[in-house]
Write an enzyme that holds these catalytic residues in place. Structure first.
Site, PDB file in Angstrom:
ATOM      1  CD  GLU A  75      -5.813  20.414 -22.430  1.00 55.94           C
ATOM      2  OE1 GLU A  75      -6.089  19.920 -23.811  1.00 55.94           O
ATOM      3  OE2 GLU A  75      -6.099  19.364 -21.837  1.00 55.94           O
ATOM      4  CG  ASP A  76      -3.709  25.761 -22.538  1.00 57.81           C
ATOM      5  OD1 ASP A  76      -3.841  24.894 -22.631  1.00 57.81           O
ATOM      6  OD2 ASP A  76      -5.117  26.256 -23.427  1.00 57.81           O
TER       7      ASP A  76
END
Ligand code: MN
Length: 499
Positions: A75-76
């Site tokens: 996600e990051d």
């Protein structure tokens, strides 16, 4: 938080655990997050480290802890799930992916509660361990809520208190449940929190600690004489549950008596009863407050002996007596069953139906892979979860249709259903539903009854029976009318159908 702390915890849980894999997951996550910072200003890697540590504390297995370290990578960071899969294999990748999906799924048309419940149920049907990671992630986010804007803070705290904490309770992971509750309490009712905290933590606890110490000394000595090996610990009720008791029972702080208890952990069930006898010989018991949750465990599987005695100074003093296994299960719930399976190969207590089913499967499973496969097959296979617009969950057999759903909700809704909306779109009544669908039935008030053609596609017995019953009844009514209404009173009425 350091990776060494996590590894130490894992080794404490299971000396044979493959900690090199955990180290590798850590290095990967650390490199991936690079010099990212959290809103609190600390290095980002601290968040996955704390998440993994919480997982280690509830005795999650190695792949779960690895996934905890890696959970924010796809996600990051620039590293995607395929890289995770190539490096750590599909089991860890699925767990990470499950976490990512849990955060990403967005549905319109339902309120947040329903949406979150739905995500949770979906995740549970895939792999329960995803939920454990989500809980750990959430707990650490709650602990660092200070770094978040006030309005968002309240939203997160509310969601946690309403959804996460109860599910943690459902899974028996009390340790996570009460930790989440106290943090949420602090953010949602800051004034009350401060009051209870002050009275309890500052005024009461030091006084109580002295008292507990006194009781402990007396009991320890006596148990030694009797040759019982026991661990005795003082245990305080957590702030949120005290406050809830004050609210629900309209009591003042000083009127809450069971704010503390002494917990006695012994090797065997026989020891539990022996310790009970010893305590009752030392102090006069209040028999109204004696509960044998070993003979009859609580519906959620909790077992222990509870007794309240008039201790030194005549003070009401509660004891909770249990074996090590009961203790682990009471603290770590479903997570404890994994570690117990690994260590002892057995479990033995009563659990709520679906957890019990999971546990039965666990007993027979060859390894954790096999276990998860079986859970999916036996408990959730052939069953789908669908949701009402209000967020109520219904489980139906696979291939069930909107008509099956309508009859599951209520006979009247089944009889009068005319159209269905699935995920906001009008669909045919014979369309197959899928797990996670949000189903709304549109009823036609003046509709006389179900269509016999529905019998060709409904999957549930309940729907079949209701439709047949209605048709038979309608035929009899028609016949009755043609005979001058005399047959009317023989028409069968709708019986309550027990599943
Ligand atoms: Mn996270």
């Amino acid at each position: 938080m350091t990776i060494e702390q996590i590894i130490n915890q894992v080794k404490e849980n299971d000396p044979k655990a493959d900690t090199a894999k955990i180290m590798a997951a850590y290095s990967f996550a650390k490199t991936a997050h690079g010099d990212q910072l959290r809103k609190t200003g600390e290095p980002y890697i601290q968040h996955p480290l704390h998440t993994a540590f919480i997982l280690a504390q509830i005795k999650a297995d190695v792949p779960t802890i690895m996934a905890g370290l890696l959970h924010d990578v796809p996600e990051d960071t620039e590293h995607n799930i395929n890289e995770v899969r190539q490096t750590f294999g599909s089991e860890v990748a699925e767990l990470v992916d499950g976490m990512t999906k849990l955060g990403k799924l967005k549905y319109r048309g339902i309120d947040r509660y329903a949406e979150s419940m739905r995500k949770m149920f979906l995740a549970m049907t895939t792999d329960l361990r995803v939920i454990l990671i989500k809980f750990a992630d959430r707990l650490h986010n709650l602990r660092t809520l200070e770094g978040v804007k006030p309005d968002k803070r309240v939203r997160i705290a509310k969601e946690s208190l309403e959804i996460y904490a109860p599910i943690a309770g459902l899974l028996g992971i009390w340790r996570l449940k009460w930790q989440m509750e106290d943090i949420c309490f602090k953010y949602l009712h800051p004034e009350e929190y401060k009051k209870v905290e002050y009275r309890y933590e500052i005024e009461k606890k030091s006084e109580l600690n002295q008292y507990i110490q006194k009781v402990k000394t007396i009991l320890t000595e006596k148990l030694k004489e009797e040759g019982v090996a026991a661990e005795i610990d003082g245990r305080f009720k957590h702030l949120y549950s005290i406050w809830q008791k004050m609210e629900n029972k309209h009591r003042k702080f000083d009127e809450i008596y069971d704010v503390f208890a002494l917990r006695v952990v012994v090797p065997t069930v026989a020891d539990c009863y022996k310790v009970l006898g010893i305590i009752h010989s030392l102090w006069r018991p209040n028999y109204n407050r004696f509960k044998d949750y070993i003979a009859v465990s609580k519906p959620n599987g909790y077992s222990s002996l509870h007794t309240t005695v008039f201790g030194p100074e005549g003070k009401a003093t509660e004891f909770q007596i249990r074996t090590r296994q009961m203790h682990e299960e009471a603290s770590y719930g479903i997570a404890a069953h994994w570690s117990y399976k690994q260590k002892n190969g057995s479990t033995g207590t009563q659990q709520p139906d679906w957890v019990q089913n999971i546990l039965n499967i666990q007993k027979d499973a060859k390894d954790s892979q096999d276990f998860l496969r079986q859970v999916k097959l036996d408990i959730f296979h052939d069953r789908i979860f669908v949701f009402t617009p209000k967020g109520d969950v219904y489980d139906l057999p696979e291939h069930a249709t909107p008509v099956d759903f309508a009859y599951a909700v209520h006979t009247d809704i089944g009889d009068k259903c005319s159209k269905a909306m699935v995920n906001g779109k009008i669909t045919q009544l014979d369309q197959e539903l899928r797990s996670g669908d949000l189903v709304e039935i549109i009823v036609e008030k003046n509709r006389k009854g179900p269509n016999t053609d529905w019998l060709k596609f409904v999957k549930t017995k309940r729907a079949q029976e209701k439709i047949k019953l209605y048709t038979r009844r309608a035929r009899l009514t028609a016949l009755g009318k043609s005979m001058g209404g005399k047959i009317g009173k023989y028409i069968p009425t709708f019986r309550k159908n027990k599943k």
